[in-house]
Structures are given as C-alpha cells and as structure tokens.
Design a protein around this motif. Structure first.
Motif, PDB file in Angstrom:
ATOM      1  N   GLY A  25      -0.722  24.652  54.928  1.00  0.00           N
ATOM      2  CA  GLY A  25       0.260  24.837  53.860  1.00  0.00           C
ATOM      3  C   GLY A  25       1.307  23.750  53.821  1.00  0.00           C
ATOM      4  O   GLY A  25       2.486  23.999  53.659  1.00  0.00           O
ATOM      5  N   LEU A  26       0.853  22.500  53.979  1.00  0.00           N
ATOM      6  CA  LEU A  26       1.813  21.405  54.074  1.00  0.00           C
ATOM      7  C   LEU A  26       2.445  21.009  52.751  1.00  0.00           C
ATOM      8  O   LEU A  26       3.536  20.447  52.740  1.00  0.00           O
ATOM      9  CB  LEU A  26       1.118  20.174  54.657  1.00  0.00           C
ATOM     10  CG  LEU A  26       0.884  20.228  56.145  1.00  0.00           C
ATOM     11  CD1 LEU A  26       0.163  18.977  56.587  1.00  0.00           C
ATOM     12  CD2 LEU A  26       2.197  20.329  56.879  1.00  0.00           C
ATOM     13  N   CYS A  27       1.749  21.287  51.641  1.00  0.00           N
ATOM     14  CA  CYS A  27       2.258  20.749  50.371  1.00  0.00           C
ATOM     15  C   CYS A  27       3.657  21.252  50.048  1.00  0.00           C
ATOM     16  O   CYS A  27       4.558  20.453  49.825  1.00  0.00           O
ATOM     17  CB  CYS A  27       1.289  21.047  49.248  1.00  0.00           C
ATOM     18  SG  CYS A  27      -0.363  20.553  49.668  1.00  0.00           S
ATOM     19  N   PRO A  28       3.889  22.587  50.042  1.00  0.00           N
ATOM     20  CA  PRO A  28       5.259  23.021  49.763  1.00  0.00           C
ATOM     21  C   PRO A  28       6.234  22.551  50.836  1.00  0.00           C
ATOM     22  O   PRO A  28       7.380  22.244  50.537  1.00  0.00           O
ATOM     23  CB  PRO A  28       5.168  24.542  49.725  1.00  0.00           C
ATOM     24  CG  PRO A  28       3.909  24.883  50.404  1.00  0.00           C
ATOM     25  CD  PRO A  28       2.992  23.735  50.200  1.00  0.00           C
ATOM     26  N   THR A  33      11.380  20.540  50.413  1.00  0.00           N
ATOM     27  CA  THR A  33      12.424  20.582  51.436  1.00  0.00           C
ATOM     28  C   THR A  33      13.454  19.472  51.280  1.00  0.00           C
ATOM     29  O   THR A  33      14.037  19.023  52.260  1.00  0.00           O
ATOM     30  CB  THR A  33      11.808  20.500  52.845  1.00  0.00           C
ATOM     31  OG1 THR A  33      10.949  19.374  52.877  1.00  0.00           O
ATOM     32  CG2 THR A  33      11.045  21.730  53.192  1.00  0.00           C
ATOM     33  N   LYS A  34      13.713  19.053  50.043  1.00  0.00           N
ATOM     34  CA  LYS A  34      14.778  18.085  49.844  1.00  0.00           C
ATOM     35  C   LYS A  34      16.124  18.683  50.208  1.00  0.00           C
ATOM     36  O   LYS A  34      17.031  17.995  50.648  1.00  0.00           O
ATOM     37  CB  LYS A  34      14.817  17.655  48.385  1.00  0.00           C
ATOM     38  CG  LYS A  34      13.932  16.475  48.103  1.00  0.00           C
ATOM     39  CD  LYS A  34      14.070  16.037  46.671  1.00  0.00           C
ATOM     40  CE  LYS A  34      12.927  15.121  46.323  1.00  0.00           C
ATOM     41  NZ  LYS A  34      12.873  14.804  44.921  1.00  0.00           N
ATOM     42  N   THR A  35      16.265  19.982  49.972  1.00  0.00           N
ATOM     43  CA  THR A  35      17.516  20.664  50.295  1.00  0.00           C
ATOM     44  C   THR A  35      17.201  21.970  51.018  1.00  0.00           C
ATOM     45  O   THR A  35      16.093  22.490  50.924  1.00  0.00           O
ATOM     46  CB  THR A  35      18.319  21.015  49.032  1.00  0.00           C
ATOM     47  OG1 THR A  35      17.526  21.901  48.250  1.00  0.00           O
ATOM     48  CG2 THR A  35      18.647  19.793  48.205  1.00  0.00           C
ATOM     49  N   VAL A  36      18.190  22.487  51.735  1.00  0.00           N
ATOM     50  CA  VAL A  36      18.029  23.749  52.459  1.00  0.00           C
ATOM     51  C   VAL A  36      17.749  24.883  51.479  1.00  0.00           C
ATOM     52  O   VAL A  36      16.894  25.738  51.710  1.00  0.00           O
ATOM     53  CB  VAL A  36      19.304  24.060  53.269  1.00  0.00           C
ATOM     54  CG1 VAL A  36      19.173  25.394  53.967  1.00  0.00           C
ATOM     55  CG2 VAL A  36      19.568  22.974  54.277  1.00  0.00           C
ATOM     56  N   GLU A  37      18.478  24.849  50.362  1.00  0.00           N
ATOM     57  CA  GLU A  37      18.354  25.940  49.395  1.00  0.00           C
ATOM     58  C   GLU A  37      16.929  26.063  48.866  1.00  0.00           C
ATOM     59  O   GLU A  37      16.364  27.156  48.825  1.00  0.00           O
ATOM     60  CB  GLU A  37      19.334  25.684  48.242  1.00  0.00           C
ATOM     61  CG  GLU A  37      19.407  26.836  47.270  1.00  0.00           C
ATOM     62  CD  GLU A  37      20.355  26.542  46.117  1.00  0.00           C
ATOM     63  OE1 GLU A  37      21.121  25.571  46.213  1.00  0.00           O
ATOM     64  OE2 GLU A  37      20.311  27.290  45.133  1.00  0.00           O
ATOM     65  N   ASN A  38      16.336  24.927  48.470  1.00  0.00           N
ATOM     66  CA  ASN A  38      14.961  24.950  47.978  1.00  0.00           C
ATOM     67  C   ASN A  38      14.011  25.474  49.043  1.00  0.00           C
ATOM     68  O   ASN A  38      13.115  26.261  48.756  1.00  0.00           O
ATOM     69  CB  ASN A  38      14.502  23.544  47.580  1.00  0.00           C
ATOM     70  CG  ASN A  38      15.178  23.051  46.328  1.00  0.00           C
ATOM     71  OD1 ASN A  38      16.022  23.749  45.769  1.00  0.00           O
ATOM     72  ND2 ASN A  38      14.826  21.866  45.906  1.00  0.00           N
ATOM     73  N   GLY A  39      14.215  24.996  50.281  1.00  0.00           N
ATOM     74  CA  GLY A  39      13.353  25.419  51.379  1.00  0.00           C
ATOM     75  C   GLY A  39      13.419  26.919  51.583  1.00  0.00           C
ATOM     76  O   GLY A  39      12.389  27.588  51.711  1.00  0.00           O
TER      77      GLY A  39
ATOM     78  N   GLN B  20       3.636  13.288  44.890  1.00  0.00           N
ATOM     79  CA  GLN B  20       3.778  14.675  44.426  1.00  0.00           C
ATOM     80  C   GLN B  20       3.473  15.686  45.516  1.00  0.00           C
ATOM     81  O   GLN B  20       3.642  16.890  45.309  1.00  0.00           O
ATOM     82  CB  GLN B  20       2.823  14.945  43.256  1.00  0.00           C
ATOM     83  CG  GLN B  20       2.785  13.842  42.270  1.00  0.00           C
ATOM     84  CD  GLN B  20       3.120  14.341  40.897  1.00  0.00           C
ATOM     85  OE1 GLN B  20       3.867  15.283  40.748  1.00  0.00           O
ATOM     86  NE2 GLN B  20       2.571  13.710  39.900  1.00  0.00           N
ATOM     87  N   PHE B  21       2.992  15.235  46.648  1.00  0.00           N
ATOM     88  CA  PHE B  21       2.689  16.131  47.779  1.00  0.00           C
ATOM     89  C   PHE B  21       1.721  17.235  47.433  1.00  0.00           C
ATOM     90  O   PHE B  21       1.956  18.386  47.771  1.00  0.00           O
ATOM     91  CB  PHE B  21       3.943  16.793  48.317  1.00  0.00           C
ATOM     92  CG  PHE B  21       4.975  15.850  48.763  1.00  0.00           C
ATOM     93  CD1 PHE B  21       4.758  15.033  49.837  1.00  0.00           C
ATOM     94  CD2 PHE B  21       6.190  15.808  48.124  1.00  0.00           C
ATOM     95  CE1 PHE B  21       5.728  14.168  50.269  1.00  0.00           C
ATOM     96  CE2 PHE B  21       7.168  14.941  48.549  1.00  0.00           C
ATOM     97  CZ  PHE B  21       6.942  14.118  49.612  1.00  0.00           C
TER      98      PHE B  21
END
Lengths: 205, 190
Positions: A25-28, A33-39, B20-21
């Motif tokens: 599941g590496l894609c997400p 993970t640019k920001t904590v909130e998105n993660g 785009q990962f």
C-alpha cells in the motif's frame, strides 16, 4: 481469548506495522503525506474500510465460494470505499479535495485486500475487527509520522484542522530554512527509505 | 498537436510512478530483475490502454447517462478485474507465446493502482475518447520507462556494498527518489 485478541490488535502497531514491516500500500503513503493532516485523514479513511471490510469478509467467509473470493472481496471493499467517499465529500470537503483520487484508490490498496485474504477469510469476526483496527491504526500512525517528517523539514510548520499551526520550526530554531525538496515527489521516496532504514536499525537490536 | 502534448506530459512530466505515485507496489516488487520488469511493463501497457478505453465508455454512456456517478469506484474496479481475467483467458487460448511472457504479471495488475488511477485521472481531466486513449497509453509508457530504468539501476545496486539497515527496500526507495529527482527536471517542458 482476550490475550490473543490483544495480540492481533497490537501486531499492527509494531511487529507488522504497515508500510514499514509490511511493505504494501505504498501509493497513498507516498502521495498524501505532504502534510500531517492529509496523512491522518487518509489513515482514518483506510482504517474505516479495513475494519468494516474485514468484518464483512469474516462474516461471509463460509458463504463465499473460494473460486470467486477475490472478486467478492473487491466488491465488498469497493462498497465501503464508496461510503467513505460520500461521507468525506459531505462532511470534510477540503480534505476530500486534497486527497483527490487517492480516496477511490483505497480499493486497490494492497493492505486492505491483503488483510481480507490473509486474515479475515480464516478468522472469526471479532478477531478480524481487532486485526483491521490494529493494522489500520498502525497505518495511520505511519502516515502521520511520515507526514510530520516531510512537513517539518519541507515547510517548517505543522498545520492541522483548519489552519491552526501547532508547531513552527522558525520559532524553535531561528534561521531554519525549509527544505522544499521534502514536500516534492522525490522527498517522499527518500524520507520513506530512510525511515525504513531506521526501523531496520532499531529492529535489529 | 494537442494529443502530442498529452503524450509527452503523460510519459515525462506527470510520470505515473515518479510524479503521481501510482503503482508503487509492482514498481518495487518487480524491479529486482530486468526480465520481470520488462514483462510487467508490457502487461501494464496492454491492460492500461484497454482499461482506459473501456472505463471511458462505461463512464460516459452508462454512469453519466444514468446519473449514477457515485458507482464509479465499484464499476471501474469490476471492469478492470474482469478485463484482466478476460485478457488472461484470451491470451492463453489464442496467443500462447505472449501469455507465457506476461503470464504471472497479468493477475497482479488487478490491484495495480496505476491502472485504476489512470482511468480515474482520464475522467477527472475530462478528456475526449481519443484524449483518454492517448493519455492511457502515455501513462503506461511512462510506467514502463520508469520501471525498466529503475530495474537497471537496481541490478547494479545488487553488486554494491550497501549498509545493512539500508539493504533491499530501503535503498530501493532512496534510489527511486533520485530517479524521481531527475524526472522533475522535465517540468515545464510542455
């Protein structure tokens, strides 16, 4: 019973924590993970799908014929993903826009299908929910940790839930220059690779 | 000209793996050897182009026409899963040579998020049918290019002495980061 339940739950938090121990599941992981909130948002959405798809797969494990099981699992997972998608669109619209196509792509997240196939199809519903919760929370923590590393180094701040800055490098370390590379695509690969190496180093001892 | 731009953007600038990962699991999983990387790249090109066309038709003439766009996730994954199954059976019967080559990579493609992701991107970019076809092909070519480049680098890394904690996946990810960095220089080309 209670002991094995706790074991199934906690294995997701360290021994099999995705994506570090279970490289799936590496894609997400890399993309949001640019920001904590998105993660965190992505982690919680995935946890919801994991728990409920594990529950349903486990309840139906004696009904689903083994030849078409993967197709059945995918339909079950896709149903819960659609629920998450609609709920997020209704209640957390800004986050929904930021995560974009990665919400529907939870369907093809190998962790979810992997748990359905490797665990929920062989274990009781209670165990499967514990497994889903453990792996889901582990996944959320990893995403948040990677998000924190990238956001602190790349932007210099941590901002969550509606623009409240909870941490600012510039006040703690005057003269800190954001390392923009970390929030770009290559930074995701390098940060994850190095975090994996640190996990390996700790795990060896 | 418009399609040429879509193609260049899809292969280099918005490279599906490195910008785009999407499809990172097979990227790391099948890049240890050049042979498997080439097999996977071919299988993805084959399936992605077909999936891109079929999902575009399903979306335009079925989901949009009936106003049930919320079923997109479920219907796309079903289309992809059955397409992969169908392609596998068709190749086994009629082109055994190609089947032997692609063989084990075909079933893996169902959970390759590059395929699903590219189909969803085609829809969200509101491409025409031809645009969707060109962009699917370009994403697939970009996937193959990145995968084959990466496999070449990884074969060399196998011969190098890597510190123990960094071995295997860890060094692979750092390498992918460096390749992604080179692909970033394509930005602004179109």
């Amino acid at each position: 019973m209670a002991q094995s339940l706790a074991k199934e739950f906690t294995k997701g938090l360290w021994a099999e924590i995705p994506p570090f121990r279970l490289v799936l599941g590496l894609c997400p992981v890399l993309a949001v993970t640019k920001t904590v909130e998105n993660g965190l948002g992505m982690g919680i959405a995935t946890t919801f799908v994991l728990v409920f798809s594990n529950l349903l797969v486990s309840l139906l494990r004696n009904v689903i014929p083994s030849k078409v099981r993967i197709a059945c699992y995918i339909v079950i997972i896709a149903t819960f993903v659609t629920i998450v998608e609609l709920v997020m669109q209704a209640y957390t619209y800004p986050l929904f826009l930021k995560l974009g196509i990665f919400i529907p792509l939870i369907v093809v997240n190998c962790i979810v299908l992997g748990r359905a196939e490797a665990f929920a199809s062989k274990n009781s519903p209670v165990m499967s929910v514990a497994d889903g919760m453990g792996i889901g929370i582990g996944f959320t923590l990893s995403l948040a940790a990677l998000g924190a590393v990238r956001e602190i180094l790349g932007a210099g701040t941590i901002t969550i839930w509606g623009g409240n800055s909870v941490f600012d490098m510039a006040t703690s370390f005057p003269g800190f220059n954001p390392f923009t590379f970390m929030v770009e695509a290559p930074g995701a690969f390098v940060a994850l690779g190095l975090m994996l190496a640190i996990m390996n180093l700790i795990g060896e001892k | 000209m418009e399609y040429f731009e879509i193609f260049i953007a899809g292969v280099f600038i918005n490279n599906i793996l490195l910008a785009q990962f999407l499809g990172n699991c097979p990227f790391l999983g099948t890049s240890k050897k050049m042979e498997t990387a080439v097999g996977m790249a071919m299988a993805v090109i084959f399936v992605l182009v077909m999936a891109g066309m079929i999902t575009w038709i399903v979306d335009t003439y079925l989901l949009k026409a009936l106003d049930v766009e919320y079923l997109r996730t479920v219907s796309f994954i079903l289309v992809i899963a059955s397409l992969v199954q169908f392609v596998e059976m068709f190749l086994k019967k009629s082109i055994p040579g190609l089947y032997a080559g692609l063989g084990i990579f075909l079933p893996l493609i169902t959970t390759n998020c590059a395929v699903m992701g590219a189909c969803l991107l085609n829809i969200s970019n509101e491409y025409s049918f031809l645009g969707a076809l060109v962009s699917s092909f370009s994403y697939a070519v970009g996937f193959g290019l990145a995968l084959i480049l990466f496999a070449g680098v990884r074969e060399r890394i196998n011969l190098a002495r890597v510190p123990k904690p960094l071995q295997d996946t860890s060094i692979a990810l750092v390498t992918a980061g460096v390749i992604a960095l080179t692909f970033m220089s394509f930005k602004g080309m179109v």
